[in-house]
Design an enzyme around this catalytic site. Sequence first.
Site, mmCIF file in Angstrom:
data_model
loop_
_atom_site.group_PDB
_atom_site.id
_atom_site.type_symbol
_atom_site.label_atom_id
_atom_site.label_comp_id
_atom_site.label_asym_id
_atom_site.label_seq_id
_atom_site.Cartn_x
_atom_site.Cartn_y
_atom_site.Cartn_z
ATOM 1 N N CYS A 59 -33.825 -1.170 -19.459
ATOM 2 C CA CYS A 59 -33.073 0.060 -19.200
ATOM 3 C C CYS A 59 -33.388 1.143 -20.232
ATOM 4 O O CYS A 59 -33.242 0.919 -21.435
ATOM 5 C CB CYS A 59 -31.583 -0.268 -19.230
ATOM 6 N N TRP A 92 -25.382 -6.821 -14.718
ATOM 7 C CA TRP A 92 -26.471 -7.456 -15.453
ATOM 8 C C TRP A 92 -26.037 -8.857 -15.874
ATOM 9 O O TRP A 92 -24.870 -9.099 -16.178
ATOM 10 C CB TRP A 92 -26.813 -6.651 -16.705
ATOM 11 N N THR A 126 -22.346 -0.872 -16.541
ATOM 12 C CA THR A 126 -23.593 -0.345 -17.077
ATOM 13 C C THR A 126 -23.929 -0.918 -18.452
ATOM 14 O O THR A 126 -23.064 -1.435 -19.170
ATOM 15 C CB THR A 126 -23.519 1.190 -17.197
ATOM 16 N N VAL A 127 -25.201 -0.814 -18.807
ATOM 17 C CA VAL A 127 -25.652 -1.022 -20.174
ATOM 18 C C VAL A 127 -26.318 0.281 -20.631
ATOM 19 O O VAL A 127 -26.844 1.018 -19.794
ATOM 20 C CB VAL A 127 -26.646 -2.216 -20.281
ATOM 21 N N TYR A 190 -34.935 9.984 -11.952
ATOM 22 C CA TYR A 190 -34.049 9.298 -11.010
ATOM 23 C C TYR A 190 -33.696 10.194 -9.821
ATOM 24 O O TYR A 190 -33.542 9.718 -8.695
ATOM 25 C CB TYR A 190 -32.761 8.846 -11.719
#
Length: 345
Positions: A59, A92, A126-127, A190
């Site tokens: 990521c 994840w 999220t990370v 993105y």
Amino acid sequence: MSNVTPSDLTASDLTPSYVEPGKDFNRDTNYVEDRITRDGRDGWPVEPGRYRLVAARACPWANRTAIVRRLLGLEGVISLGLPGPTHDKNSWTFDLDPNGVDPVLGIERIQDAYFARFPDYPRGITVPAIVDVPTGKLVTNNYPQITLDFETEWVEYHRPGAPDLYPEALRTEIDEVANLIFHDVNNGVYKCGFAGSQKSYERAYNTLFARLDWLEDRLAGQRYLVGDTITEADIRLFTTLARFDAVYHGHFKCNRNKLSEMPVLWAYARDLFQTPGFGDTIDFEQIKKHYYVTHSDINPTGIVPKGPDASVWLTAHGREALGGRPFGTGTPPEAPLEGERVPAL
């Protein structure tokens, strides 16, 4: 930082989707805004050994935090959890660890830390994410603030010779440049890749390459984006550039040209890659696997490209001729910890 949402779907229906037909891609930027500070104003005081940074290699948003942690020498103060490169709609997973369990947090999915604090957490899992180890609860996933706080709130625990990545006299300019880079480049790729219409894709494409041309001009006569040392702005740009030819050029259709066909930006990116703390956080195989496998609505075959040849990142860049002091009056970080090393190119 993937916009995956908690779900009660069965295992057979956990494939993430990213493209909404007919619509622009709009990133959800509402994060858990708690901060870890010296005065503990949000209930989370700076405390060595208390927190774990969860930051997948794949990521780009998480990659920033890993770089800053390395440059500042916070490895012995904030531990690092490394999820694998792929995930489903739920979150994840720690599939690279023995038995698929994070050895410090004792969980299989980062969503467990989110739900430990917010049982009905409604947003993306999220990370990067920082977890309070004693309670197993999420502290924050506000990735832009995490690196700034590493730089300004954890100063007491910076290694001897740590660089000043957010110098006070340059903060306004760093913030301005970083904001342009976020909208047009970091998130711009993105907007291209997850565009739901031809019009939205072409609009994002034009904006992305106009900004890359602007950066090419800006960096032609100076080694770094702001001032003569590495700053937060360079770190934010680097993680996108590192993924450009391997992923964004083909997978996200950002194909006016490759990064390696933009002489200034390509030399700049190689200069940073070869600087301790940058390239030694990059795992190209994990990066490719994440994008080409996880984004199955864009790449339904799940085939991961064999190329490009990553060894070109180690070729001479010539940026030393512009002067500059990578670490200012400081020094490079030591080699990565044994358990945190990436495969050599």
